[in-house]
Write a protein that holds these residues in place. Sequence first.
Motif, PDB file in Angstrom:
ATOM      1  N   LYS A   1       0.838  -1.198   0.000  1.00 42.80           N
ATOM      2  CA  LYS A   1       0.000   0.000   0.000  1.00 42.80           C
ATOM      3  C   LYS A   1       0.875   1.251   0.000  1.00 42.80           C
ATOM      4  N   ASP A   2       1.393   1.552  -1.154  1.00 52.17           N
ATOM      5  CA  ASP A   2       2.281   2.699  -1.330  1.00 52.17           C
ATOM      6  C   ASP A   2       1.890   3.371  -2.637  1.00 52.17           C
ATOM      7  N   SER A   3       1.574   4.662  -2.575  1.00 54.47           N
ATOM      8  CA  SER A   3       1.099   5.369  -3.773  1.00 54.47           C
ATOM      9  C   SER A   3       2.151   5.426  -4.871  1.00 54.47           C
ATOM     10  N   GLU A   4       3.432   5.234  -4.512  1.00 57.33           N
ATOM     11  CA  GLU A   4       4.488   5.268  -5.525  1.00 57.33           C
ATOM     12  C   GLU A   4       4.700   3.911  -6.184  1.00 57.33           C
ATOM     13  N   VAL A   5       4.007   2.881  -5.704  1.00 58.39           N
ATOM     14  CA  VAL A   5       4.116   1.544  -6.278  1.00 58.39           C
ATOM     15  C   VAL A   5       3.017   1.355  -7.311  1.00 58.39           C
ATOM     16  N   SER A   6       3.383   0.857  -8.489  1.00 63.47           N
ATOM     17  CA  SER A   6       2.402   0.632  -9.552  1.00 63.47           C
ATOM     18  C   SER A   6       1.495  -0.539  -9.201  1.00 63.47           C
ATOM     19  N   GLY A   7       0.333  -0.587  -9.864  1.00 63.19           N
ATOM     20  CA  GLY A   7      -0.598  -1.691  -9.635  1.00 63.19           C
ATOM     21  C   GLY A   7       0.065  -3.035  -9.885  1.00 63.19           C
ATOM     22  N   LYS A   8       0.781  -3.154 -10.991  1.00 59.39           N
ATOM     23  CA  LYS A   8       1.626  -4.305 -11.279  1.00 59.39           C
ATOM     24  C   LYS A   8       3.045  -3.768 -11.438  1.00 59.39           C
ATOM     25  N   HIS A   9       3.826  -3.883 -10.388  1.00 59.15           N
ATOM     26  CA  HIS A   9       5.115  -3.191 -10.352  1.00 59.15           C
ATOM     27  C   HIS A   9       6.277  -4.085 -10.782  1.00 59.15           C
ATOM     28  N   ALA A  10       6.399  -5.272 -10.169  1.00 59.99           N
ATOM     29  CA  ALA A  10       7.528  -6.163 -10.451  1.00 59.99           C
ATOM     30  C   ALA A  10       7.124  -7.595 -10.156  1.00 59.99           C
ATOM     31  N   LEU A  11       7.917  -8.521 -10.627  1.00 55.15           N
ATOM     32  CA  LEU A  11       7.674  -9.927 -10.306  1.00 55.15           C
ATOM     33  C   LEU A  11       9.000 -10.638 -10.066  1.00 55.15           C
ATOM     34  N   ILE A  12       8.903 -11.755  -9.355  1.00 61.17           N
ATOM     35  CA  ILE A  12      10.070 -12.601  -9.075  1.00 61.17           C
ATOM     36  C   ILE A  12       9.752 -13.998  -9.569  1.00 61.17           C
ATOM     37  N   LYS A  13      10.653 -14.579 -10.355  1.00 67.46           N
ATOM     38  CA  LYS A  13      10.443 -15.904 -10.918  1.00 67.46           C
ATOM     39  C   LYS A  13      11.642 -16.788 -10.599  1.00 67.46           C
ATOM     40  N   TRP A  14      11.446 -18.091 -10.703  1.00 64.73           N
ATOM     41  CA  TRP A  14      12.511 -19.071 -10.494  1.00 64.73           C
ATOM     42  C   TRP A  14      13.026 -19.514 -11.848  1.00 64.73           C
ATOM     43  N   ASN A  15      14.297 -19.251 -12.129  1.00 61.05           N
ATOM     44  CA  ASN A  15      14.923 -19.648 -13.386  1.00 61.05           C
ATOM     45  C   ASN A  15      15.518 -21.041 -13.203  1.00 61.05           C
ATOM     46  N   LEU A  16      14.867 -22.039 -13.783  1.00 61.50           N
ATOM     47  CA  LEU A  16      15.300 -23.421 -13.604  1.00 61.50           C
ATOM     48  C   LEU A  16      16.649 -23.678 -14.261  1.00 61.50           C
ATOM     49  N   ASP A  17      16.943 -22.988 -15.372  1.00 60.42           N
ATOM     50  CA  ASP A  17      18.230 -23.177 -16.046  1.00 60.42           C
ATOM     51  C   ASP A  17      19.385 -22.756 -15.142  1.00 60.42           C
ATOM     52  N   LYS A  18      19.244 -21.577 -14.521  1.00 58.71           N
ATOM     53  CA  LYS A  18      20.316 -21.040 -13.687  1.00 58.71           C
ATOM     54  C   LYS A  18      20.189 -21.480 -12.229  1.00 58.71           C
ATOM     55  N   MET A  19      19.044 -22.063 -11.862  1.00 59.59           N
ATOM     56  CA  MET A  19      18.743 -22.381 -10.464  1.00 59.59           C
ATOM     57  C   MET A  19      18.892 -21.123  -9.617  1.00 59.59           C
ATOM     58  N   LYS A  20      18.304 -20.023 -10.117  1.00 60.72           N
ATOM     59  CA  LYS A  20      18.386 -18.737  -9.446  1.00 60.72           C
ATOM     60  C   LYS A  20      17.016 -18.062  -9.450  1.00 60.72           C
ATOM     61  N   TRP A  21      16.782 -17.223  -8.430  1.00 62.87           N
ATOM     62  CA  TRP A  21      15.631 -16.342  -8.424  1.00 62.87           C
ATOM     63  C   TRP A  21      15.966 -15.095  -9.234  1.00 62.87           C
ATOM     64  N   GLU A  22      14.989 -14.593 -10.001  1.00 56.90           N
ATOM     65  CA  GLU A  22      15.215 -13.412 -10.837  1.00 56.90           C
ATOM     66  C   GLU A  22      14.119 -12.378 -10.584  1.00 56.90           C
ATOM     67  N   LEU A  23      14.525 -11.125 -10.573  1.00 60.19           N
ATOM     68  CA  LEU A  23      13.612  -9.997 -10.383  1.00 60.19           C
ATOM     69  C   LEU A  23      13.432  -9.267 -11.710  1.00 60.19           C
ATOM     70  N   VAL A  24      12.172  -8.952 -12.051  1.00 60.44           N
ATOM     71  CA  VAL A  24      11.870  -8.268 -13.309  1.00 60.44           C
ATOM     72  C   VAL A  24      10.947  -7.091 -13.027  1.00 60.44           C
ATOM     73  N   ASP A  25      11.322  -5.909 -13.492  1.00 56.40           N
ATOM     74  CA  ASP A  25      10.422  -4.754 -13.421  1.00 56.40           C
ATOM     75  C   ASP A  25       9.376  -4.871 -14.523  1.00 56.40           C
ATOM     76  N   MET A  26       8.100  -4.680 -14.182  1.00 50.69           N
ATOM     77  CA  MET A  26       7.004  -4.888 -15.124  1.00 50.69           C
ATOM     78  C   MET A  26       6.555  -3.575 -15.780  1.00 50.69           C
ATOM     79  N   GLY A  27       7.486  -2.689 -16.038  1.00 48.04           N
ATOM     80  CA  GLY A  27       7.131  -1.426 -16.667  1.00 48.04           C
ATOM     81  C   GLY A  27       6.536  -0.441 -15.686  1.00 48.04           C
ATOM     82  N   SER A  28       7.037  -0.447 -14.443  1.00 51.54           N
ATOM     83  CA  SER A  28       6.495   0.434 -13.404  1.00 51.54           C
ATOM     84  C   SER A  28       6.768   1.895 -13.748  1.00 51.54           C
ATOM     85  N   LEU A  29       5.927   2.781 -13.183  1.00 57.07           N
ATOM     86  CA  LEU A  29       6.075   4.212 -13.462  1.00 57.07           C
ATOM     87  C   LEU A  29       7.233   4.830 -12.685  1.00 57.07           C
TER      88      LEU A  29
END
Length: 570
Positions: free
Chosen positions: A203-231
């Motif tokens: 609940k932060d007015s500076e955070v976009s409705g869909k701001h970012a996501l975190i996924k599991w990269n099975l190839d690298k066996m790593k967690w990855e952070l992706v910005d979803m086009g936030s303002l």
Amino acid sequence: MDTMLQTIVTVVLLLMLLLIILFLFLLFKPWRFFFPHRFRIIKPELERPLVTDEPDLNASSFNELPRDYDLEGACFPNDLRSPRSHGAGLVHKPRLQALPQSDTLIVDVISDRDPSSHDVDVVQTLRLNTAHIAQIQNHATPNFQRDRVQDFVKRDISDQRSCLSLEVITGPSRGLRCSVQSTDPSRLPLTLGRVSPSDLVIKDSEVSGKHALIKWNLDKMKWELVDMGSLNGTLLNSKPINHPDTGSRHWGDPMNLANGDIITLGTTSNITVHITSQNQHHIPFGVGMASDPMALRRGGKRRPMEDVCHYQWPLPGLDQFGLFSICDGHGGDGAAKSASKLFPEIIASMLSDSIKRERVLSLCDASDILREAFSQTEACMNHYYEGCTATVLLVWTDGYENFFAQCANVGDSACCMSVNGKQIKMTEDHKITNHSERLRIEGTGEPLKDGETRLYGINLARMLGDKFLKQQDSRFSSEPYISQVVHIDQASEAFAVLASDGLWDVISEKKAIQLVLQMRERYYSERENSAEKIANMLLNEAKTLKTKDNTSLIFLDFDTFHRFSCKVES
């Protein structure tokens, strides 16, 4: 004049005509019809037609492959590239799916190179049967594809479980937490945003409705952070990871996450990242880990996290040994991450030699192993302008519920132990201001001047990495201090604290031991979780005392028992 003007116009028109002809020539590439063989680089196994009707295919050979078998990375030649993760491609899904009425596999091949340079079209679908897979495995380059196939076939996904925990530490939603397992595809990717259906609603007015996501990269066996086009953008350890054109709402590139990272959404909401991987081996004592970059505690400036914690019990193939380490980087976190990765690999490799292992167990001394591990780690590191401290605690058991602990270090990350109320210092501080270190430097033939507290701007004389400095001045060293072995029997009341200098800058070793003793009494009834709570309480004490440096610590309690071993990822 008219004649000259007409001549100039004619020349300009001819030049434009030649440019148009040249453009059309390059666009349609007519030479490809005369030299088609130069553009056919696909292996015979994948030449068209790619659909066969062989009647004697054995479905069982397909079923032997694991669920998450990485076909794209393991089977295909280098000229077939796996698709890049973006947009819908970020949704977790199994690599292979059994087809109900066929023994074939369907693979989408997406090339990120020029389509004209391949015989396979962009986004072409290949239908491969199990015979093709076997052929590709047999004909692949031994040092890459075949080895990787075997690695993936043998991999037990349950032993590679990684847990990601997020905690909002500043901003309107401070205290909000969320956790997810890499083996739970129904909850991946994990989304961060201001409104539902985001998984972590901030609940932060500076955070976009869909701001970012975190996924599991099975190839690298790593967690990855992706910005979803936030303002307002996304920061990872104070560095922007969103697309440069913020107005375009384009997604940013995936960025690897490491334990202790700080994610910033907008300007006020900071989220700390905690990553652990779990396996089915038992760890016979309590372990807790805590870290904080203290990002806003030096004149309001953001500080990147350069500490790396790592612990692993048991070491691969060595049920009696475990390793715990703190590396504090300077000039970046690259050297610290490299050292944390190399130490367990090198020490496990040396102890896999039965003669060396039995020598450690019989003499109850791992000095030679630790000294050689530092030497090999330094040799393997190619960091010329980055360096790190390293404090490594090797713990082993003799199989009769007796434990032994021995520490080696360079720099000012320290370790102390308490055994039956006796304080034991396990490390030596290698700051240039220390008397013992000044004596060592004097022995090199180039003593320090009176009042000189730094060499080339660094207050340490021993570290890993910093190859450029070591080439310039022989007084820098990577030779570790090695402690005596501490014996912990069944009747001992013992614990150990490893920490970077962010803790020791504000808490002495004596004070740390006193705090642990007080907290152990408080959490005595909660033995199962007490080690983690004590680690966090020590970290909070450092915050209260306003430490200004990255702070990371590992707490080992030899009086408690945990069911799983956890290895903190870098």
